[in-house]
Design an enzyme around this catalytic site. Sequence first.
Site, PDB file in Angstrom:
ATOM      1  N   HIS A  55       0.854  -1.189   0.000  1.00  0.00           N
ATOM      2  CA  HIS A  55       0.000   0.000   0.000  1.00  0.00           C
ATOM      3  C   HIS A  55       0.890   1.239   0.000  1.00  0.00           C
ATOM      4  CE1 HIS A  55      -3.864  -1.959   1.814  1.00  0.00           C
ATOM      5  NE2 HIS A  55      -3.304  -2.723   0.880  1.00  0.00           N
ATOM      6  N   GLU A  57       0.898   3.878   1.803  1.00  0.00           N
ATOM      7  CA  GLU A  57       1.358   4.291   3.131  1.00  0.00           C
ATOM      8  C   GLU A  57       2.548   3.456   3.598  1.00  0.00           C
ATOM      9  OE1 GLU A  57      -3.264   4.385   3.465  1.00  0.00           O
ATOM     10  OE2 GLU A  57      -1.746   3.363   2.250  1.00  0.00           O
ATOM     11  N   CYS A  85      -6.239   1.870   5.759  1.00  0.00           N
ATOM     12  CA  CYS A  85      -6.874   0.643   6.232  1.00  0.00           C
ATOM     13  C   CYS A  85      -6.285   0.295   7.605  1.00  0.00           C
ATOM     14  CB  CYS A  85      -6.638  -0.494   5.240  1.00  0.00           C
ATOM     15  SG  CYS A  85      -4.917  -1.054   5.146  1.00  0.00           S
ATOM     16  N   CYS A  88      -2.473  -0.411   7.546  1.00  0.00           N
ATOM     17  CA  CYS A  88      -1.653   0.795   7.429  1.00  0.00           C
ATOM     18  C   CYS A  88      -1.733   1.636   8.699  1.00  0.00           C
ATOM     19  CB  CYS A  88      -2.087   1.603   6.208  1.00  0.00           C
ATOM     20  SG  CYS A  88      -1.676   0.779   4.646  1.00  0.00           S
TER      21      CYS A  88
END
Length: 152
Positions: A55, A57, A85, A88
């Site tokens: 992801h 992040e 999410c 993260c």
Amino acid sequence: MAFPPSKAMACALDEARAAAARGEVPVGAVITDGAGTIIAAAGNRTRELADPTAHAELLAIRAACAAIGSERLVGCTLTVTLEPCAMCAAAIAAARVERLVYGASDPKSGGVEQGARVFSHAQAHHRPDVISGVAEAECASVLKDFFAARRG
């Protein structure tokens, strides 16, 4: 002089658009240090890297930690186009990010103010300052346009 959140978000949006161009879900993230200097920027790369943890992040956190030579991002701000999410959010807490700024809320998979609300749990090691809704309409539009094009 601090890096204005709107400028950091503009960079995060550029990362999100680049992710979309690669066929990735368009999420972008930028990490700035206490002086406002960008130390890392990334967009989603889950498909490209065949890695469900890639992801934006997490990629930005990894790059920022490598850049400063520490597993802690004390005094740093993470600006991201979509509410992180739960995975993260947990990484944000573990990295001790001081401030989280995000654009669009994620009712389906968000882990900050939706869903899991990771920072609200007693087990959260760290709770960053959270600023939501920055450039929200533009962030949401990038996502909506991406998914509309894929369905159309």
